[in-house]
Design an enzyme around this catalytic site. Structure first.
Site, PDB file in Angstrom:
ATOM      1  CD  GLU A  70      -6.448  -6.881  -0.382  1.00  0.00           C
ATOM      2  OE1 GLU A  70      -6.408  -7.478  -1.473  1.00  0.00           O
ATOM      3  OE2 GLU A  70      -5.450  -6.794   0.386  1.00  0.00           O
TER       4      GLU A  70
ATOM      5  N   GLY B 160       7.123  -6.345  -0.906  1.00  0.00           N
ATOM      6  CA  GLY B 160       6.564  -6.354   0.438  1.00  0.00           C
ATOM      7  C   GLY B 160       7.594  -6.752   1.470  1.00  0.00           C
ATOM      8  CB  SER B 161       7.137  -7.715   4.985  1.00  0.00           C
ATOM      9  OG  SER B 161       6.373  -8.909   4.933  1.00  0.00           O
TER      10      SER B 161
ATOM     11  CD  GLU C   5      11.701  -2.020   6.141  1.00  0.00           C
ATOM     12  OE1 GLU C   5      11.825  -1.265   5.162  1.00  0.00           O
ATOM     13  OE2 GLU C   5      11.243  -3.190   6.045  1.00  0.00           O
TER      14      GLU C   5
ATOM     15  CD  GLU D 156      11.513  -3.459  -3.640  1.00  0.00           C
ATOM     16  OE1 GLU D 156      12.299  -2.565  -3.314  1.00  0.00           O
ATOM     17  OE2 GLU D 156      10.396  -3.596  -3.116  1.00  0.00           O
ATOM     18  CG  LEU D 157      11.687  -9.601  -0.356  1.00  0.00           C
ATOM     19  CD1 LEU D 157      12.183 -10.883   0.301  1.00  0.00           C
ATOM     20  CD2 LEU D 157      10.182  -9.652  -0.578  1.00  0.00           C
TER      21      LEU D 157
ATOM     22  CD1 TRP E 100      -0.258  -1.616   3.088  1.00  0.00           C
ATOM     23  CD2 TRP E 100       0.740   0.375   3.286  1.00  0.00           C
ATOM     24  NE1 TRP E 100       0.565  -1.673   4.201  1.00  0.00           N
ATOM     25  CE2 TRP E 100       1.187  -0.460   4.346  1.00  0.00           C
ATOM     26  CE3 TRP E 100       1.232   1.678   3.222  1.00  0.00           C
ATOM     27  CZ2 TRP E 100       2.095  -0.029   5.324  1.00  0.00           C
ATOM     28  CZ3 TRP E 100       2.141   2.106   4.174  1.00  0.00           C
ATOM     29  CH2 TRP E 100       2.563   1.250   5.212  1.00  0.00           C
ATOM     30  CG  ASN E 101       5.089   1.197   0.298  1.00  0.00           C
ATOM     31  OD1 ASN E 101       4.588   0.319  -0.402  1.00  0.00           O
ATOM     32  ND2 ASN E 101       6.395   1.354   0.403  1.00  0.00           N
TER      33      ASN E 101
ATOM     34  CB  CYS F 192      11.176  -0.910   0.920  1.00  0.00           C
ATOM     35  SG  CYS F 192      11.236  -0.460  -0.831  1.00  0.00           S
TER      36      CYS F 192
ATOM     37  CE  LYS G 238      -3.055  -9.422  -2.277  1.00  0.00           C
ATOM     38  NZ  LYS G 238      -3.641  -8.193  -1.642  1.00  0.00           N
TER      39      LYS G 238
END
Length: 482
Positions: free
Chosen positions: A181, A231-232, A384, A253-254, A154-155, A287, A178
């Site tokens: 949400e 994401g994470s 983080e 891409e974490l 979402w960022n 990130c 996806k």
């Protein structure tokens, strides 16, 4: 159609049509600046996901056979629409994600540039002819890998989805993405630009749903040929493991925990100003955000004073309000994480120089925070923060700083400040990160690759390397008929 809040009704996009979903099940969408429910996001059923997969399979057959000049023209048209609608996309983004309007609109405009870059790069996905024996043509060809399953957070509600969509479509792939949400309307506005540009039905499909269920369904499907995730680290490991079960390649891409090393010959005031500006962008929910400030002990006093000054000058508020320079955190989860990390640092002897608490108002607001005297075992130096927390740690020599910087299992971004070309080269050579900036804290750019090492992931987005994961390299040996 929009709500009373000026927020558009959210739908999924499958096989070229906007739809509610099979059961009509939906989840609330909250404005993080007010905590008000402003809309609903439909949640996909297994049948919805199967429709999207079938559409992507059919869309791939059409899109891969579309001449590259035609594909490029459609993508450039979509980029033009994104730029034209940047203000409206930014308004919706601020409503559902919270960042200031200037950041939101700027993100939309940068997104258009990224799409233009990738569209043009599709023309340069070259193969080659290799000298071989007489009567034989030995060649290397690059072909689209096939339908892609992509997952985004979402960022960066428009830039994040577009990095996956633009790379996939430029390479000739179709995609089921996806979206988050929490920020679905921005993703839908992006997809609408592609649809209005004339993208064939089925090439791009947008779904929402329960994350674990959607990812399991899309990854396991034999239709999808690549998994692309941002994401994470923990979630990335889970998705990579699921992809590995069916030997499916993935692009990860974490997260990271980006160190900033301020060397003894740097200008501490300029370094603090640049680092603080990057730290509080998007409320630290980036990130690549600088998140561990390692400052030479001879400079730490001046650096800290300037950083505190910069933090206290940040105007925290609703992203729609004039003058706001930092909006709310995206959700209650981030607020609790900020409170937990701050409390742990203080309990271990750390000092809060400014901020350190949730603001007393509606919305998920947390004050820009600067901390010092933090022991090495504090959670903040190992996890983080993904928020507006800035721990400042002094060091005595560069060997020590590099050991600390490289001491975590992450390696996404790193930053260094120095006036010495030799020291800068040492930082470039020894910092374990896929993204490095010297004398500034620059973010991602579409003409150069971004990605991590170690547990921060693998594969690259941006630059010519962006298409690599979406292309299959095929060796062809053709024996000419006598």
């Amino acid at each position: 159609m929009t709500t009373d809040h000026g927020y558009p009704a959210v739908r999924m996009y499958i096989a070229g049509e906007w739809c509610q979903g099979g059961t009509g099940t939906a989840a609330p969408i909250v404005n993080p600046a007010t905590e008000e429910v402003i809309g609903e996001v439909p949640l996909a059923t297994a049948a919805d996901l199967d429709r999207a997969l079938t559409a992507a399979e059919e869309g791939f057959r059409v899109w891969r056979e579309t001449p590259v000049a035609r594909r490029t023209a459609i993508l450039h048209a979509a980029a033009g629409l994104i730029a034209e609608r940047a203000a409206e996309i930014g308004r919706v983004m601020t409503l559902e994600q919270g960042k200031p309007l200037a950041e939101s609109t700027g993100e939309a405009r940068r997104t258009a540039g990224t799409l233009r870059w990738h569209a043009d790069d599709a023309r340069r996905a070259y193969g080659r002819i290799i000298p071989s024996a007489p009567g034989t043509v030995l060649s290397v060809r690059r072909e689209p890998i096939g339908p892609v399953a992509a997952f985004v957070p979402w960022n960066f509600p428009v830039g994040g989805p577009n990095r996956k969509i633009s790379s996939a479509l430029s390479a000739g792939c179709s995609i089921v993405i996806k979206g988050s949400e929490e920020t679905p309307a921005t993703a839908a506005a992006l997809v609408q630009c592609y649809a209005d540009a004339g993208l064939p039905a089925g090439v791009l499909n947008l779904v929402f749903g329960e994350p674990a269920e959607v990812s399991a369904h899309l990854i396991a499907s034999p239709v999808t040929r690549l998994v692309a995730f941002t994401g994470s680290v923990p979630v990335g490991k889970l998705l990579a493991a699921e992809a590995g079960k069916v030997m499916k390649p993935s692009l990860m891409e974490l997260g990271g925990h980006a160190p900033v090393i301020v060397c003894t010959d740097a200008d501490p005031v300029q370094a603090a100003r640049k680092a603080a500006q990057a730290k509080f962008a998007n409320a630290g929910q980036v990130c690549t955000s600088p998140s561990r400030f390692l400052v030479h002990e001879s400079l730490v006093e001046d650096f800290t004073a300037e950083f505190v000054k910069a933090a206290e000058a940040v105007v925290v508020g609703d992203g729609r309000a004039e003058g706001t320079t930092m909006g709310p955190l995206a959700n209650e989860r981030r607020l609790k994480a900020m409170e937990r990390l701050t409390a742990d640092a203080v309990a271990r002897g750390g000092k809060v120089l400014t901020g350190g608490e949730r603001l007393d108002r509606a919305g998920y607001f947390f004050a820009p925070t600067v901390l010092t005297d933090i022991p090495a075992d504090a959670e903040l130096l190992h996890e983080e923060p993904f928020g507006p927390l800035a721990p400042i740690v002094p060091f005595a020599d560069l060997d020590e700083a590099l050991a600390v910087a490289n001491g975590l299992p992450f390696g996404l971004a790193a930053y260094g400040f120095t006036r010495s070309a030799a020291t800068a080269e040492r930082l470039c050579g020894e910092l374990e990160a896929g993204i490095l900036s010297i004398n500034h804290c620059g973010g991602s750019v579409h003409e150069a690759p971004s990605g991590g090492v170690k547990e921060s992931g693998y594969g690259r987005e941006g630059g010519p390397e962006a298409l690599d994961a979406y292309l299959v390299t095929k060796r062809v040996s053709h024996l000419l008929a006598p």
